[in-house]
Design an enzyme around this catalytic site. Structure first.
Site, PDB file in Angstrom:
ATOM      1  N   PHE A 181       0.437  -1.215  -0.360  1.00  0.00           N
ATOM      2  CA  PHE A 181      -0.030   0.065   0.472  1.00  0.00           C
ATOM      3  C   PHE A 181       0.741   1.422   0.521  1.00  0.00           C
ATOM      4  O   PHE A 181       2.573   0.740   0.683  1.00  0.00           O
ATOM      5  CB  PHE A 181      -0.795  -0.027   1.460  1.00  0.00           C
ATOM      6  CG  PHE A 181      -1.545   1.085   1.083  1.00  0.00           C
ATOM      7  CD1 PHE A 181      -2.956   0.655   0.616  1.00  0.00           C
ATOM      8  CD2 PHE A 181      -1.829   2.298   2.316  1.00  0.00           C
ATOM      9  CE1 PHE A 181      -4.165   1.440   0.358  1.00  0.00           C
ATOM     10  CE2 PHE A 181      -2.926   2.753   2.557  1.00  0.00           C
ATOM     11  CZ  PHE A 181      -4.623   3.077   1.123  1.00  0.00           C
ATOM     12  N   SER A 183       1.296   4.794   2.048  1.00  0.00           N
ATOM     13  CA  SER A 183       2.209   4.257   3.067  1.00  0.00           C
ATOM     14  C   SER A 183       3.060   3.718   3.356  1.00  0.00           C
ATOM     15  O   SER A 183       3.175   4.124   4.446  1.00  0.00           O
ATOM     16  CB  SER A 183       1.201   5.152   3.424  1.00  0.00           C
ATOM     17  OG  SER A 183       0.434   3.723   4.178  1.00  0.00           O
ATOM     18  N   LYS A 184       3.155   2.243   3.044  1.00  0.00           N
ATOM     19  CA  LYS A 184       4.057   1.169   3.505  1.00  0.00           C
ATOM     20  C   LYS A 184       5.102   1.485   3.536  1.00  0.00           C
ATOM     21  O   LYS A 184       5.399   2.336   2.781  1.00  0.00           O
ATOM     22  CB  LYS A 184       3.371   0.051   3.147  1.00  0.00           C
ATOM     23  CG  LYS A 184       2.292  -0.944   3.312  1.00  0.00           C
ATOM     24  CD  LYS A 184       1.636  -0.504   4.886  1.00  0.00           C
ATOM     25  CE  LYS A 184       0.385  -1.028   5.059  1.00  0.00           C
ATOM     26  NZ  LYS A 184      -0.112  -1.115   6.130  1.00  0.00           N
ATOM     27  N   PRO A 185       6.041   1.274   4.471  1.00  0.00           N
ATOM     28  CA  PRO A 185       7.060   1.642   3.842  1.00  0.00           C
ATOM     29  C   PRO A 185       7.733   1.353   2.558  1.00  0.00           C
ATOM     30  O   PRO A 185       8.836   1.893   2.327  1.00  0.00           O
ATOM     31  CB  PRO A 185       8.370   0.124   5.057  1.00  0.00           C
ATOM     32  CG  PRO A 185       7.029   0.594   6.204  1.00  0.00           C
ATOM     33  CD  PRO A 185       6.054   0.423   5.702  1.00  0.00           C
TER      34      PRO A 185
END
Length: 367
Positions: A181, A183-185
């Site tokens: 997704f 916004s993930k790292p």
């Protein structure tokens, strides 16, 4: 101020990302194109896992892992109620029952010391969540699982890039499942995810399940789903991998700066155990009078978020599932946890501004 700054990241990687997207547009293989296998191979190398199966989301990764284990109605899966809804959602979708275990009050990860007491003859698996970017006590959890013949699925949606005792998250148990997704790292520009395992048979099952249960074209040997990751999204993650090691180092550095500043200000934050790292998918603190603090920070131009304000066992769709313990720490942290802006390009001056505004608000809220 951005809560997560994807624009700066894109500017740094524009040439690589645009080039990768153009390659897909040129060859036109939008489903299961060559970038899919290329990304899987690179992710196998990164984690040290024998198999990586890219899928359409982190949720689908968890669902397919459970389907590969042939989880069925009546089975019980031990997990935490303090996580994103997807962790429990996939269990219920298969007709199984989530069994809630409380969290540690300082890490907000599942309390491994409480797991064994939750095991019954119906227990089939344990899903620890590597919350906020830090793995749970995986060795202890794996030992308990081995003693009782259970599978362990690490929900690593927030922790790709983190390490536990020198090993990469996603390669710490029978299955590791992560999310790409945005916004993930490590994020794509839509939905995406991946499953990791060292078990050849489970890997083959997961590969078949993600393409409607096909073992070969139009031969459906098992029940499956439409769970493929788009070629374009794989191409974007491939472009981002070149900067990822630097981003992980920066996330750890930014997290350490936050911790130092917050300790000086007397504000408690999520603890990171010394035998592991966190990639700080969120940097979270504990505050009283949270709504007032959030309003103060918003007025100061500082965005915040809450991960997660309502535990799963209190959600309307899940209230019918019985609780076998008080879940006191889950209830406590859900009322006090709050996440601050966090990304690899966050500079020290901005962090100082954030912590100063937070400290001022916390001071006022206690008067």
């Amino acid at each position: 101020m951005d809560f997560i700054d994807l624009k700066t990241q894109y500017k740094a990687l524009k040439e690589q990302i645009d080039g990768r997207i153009q390659q897909v547009l040129d060859h036109g293989q939008y489903i299961m194109g060559p970038e899919v296998k290329e990304l899987e191979k690179q992710l196998e190398n990164y984690t040290g896992s024998s198999h990586c199966i890219t899928v359409s989301s982190g949720t689908e990764a968890l669902l397919i892992a459970l389907m590969a284990l042939e989880i069925k109605p009546g089975d019980e899966i031990i997990t935490t109620p303090f996580t994103f809804i997807a962790t429990a959602e996939v269990i219920v979708l298969l007709g199984a029952t989530p069994v809630w275990v409380d969290v540690e009050p300082d890490t907000c990860n599942i309390d491994a010391s409480l797991i064994e007491a939750a095991i019954t003859p119906r227990t089939r698996a344990i899903i620890p969540v590597s919350l906020y970017g830090q793995p749970a006590d995986m060795d202890e959890i794996n030992t308990i699982a081995a003693q009782h013949g259970l599978a362990v699925i690490e929900d690593a949606a927030q922790s790709f890039g983190a390490e536990y005792q020198g090993r990469k998250s996603c390669n710490l148990s029978m299955f590791g499942c992560t999310s790409f997704f945005p916004s993930k790292p490590l994020g794509c520009y839509g939905d995406g995810g991946a499953i990791f395992t060292n078990d050849d048979a489970l890997a083959q099952a997961a590969r078949e399940i993600r393409v409607h249960g096909q073992s070969k074209r139009y031969c459906h040997s098992r029940i499956g789903v439409g769970g493929r990751m788009d070629t374009l999204q794989c191409a974007i993650v491939l472009a981002k991998l070149g900067r990822f090691d630097w981003e992980v180092e920066q996330r750890i550095s930014v997290g350490q700066r936050y911790s130092k500043l917050l300790e000086q200000a007397g504000i408690p934050q999520i603890s990171v155990r010394p035998d592991r790292t966190s990639v700080f998918a969120q940097y979270s603190v504990f505050v009283e009078n949270r709504e007032k603090v959030q309003a103060d920070l918003q007025q100061a131009g500082i965005p915040t978020a809450v991960h997660y304000p309502v535990p799963i066992h209190m959600q309307p769709a899940y209230k019918h599932i019985p609780c076998r313990s008080s879940l006191q720490h889950t209830l406590s942290v859900s009322e006090r946890v709050m996440s601050l802006p966090m990304h690899p390009d966050l500079d020290e001056a901005t962090q100082q501004r954030i912590v100063q505004a937070l400290a001022d608000s916390c001071r006022r809220s206690t008067i």
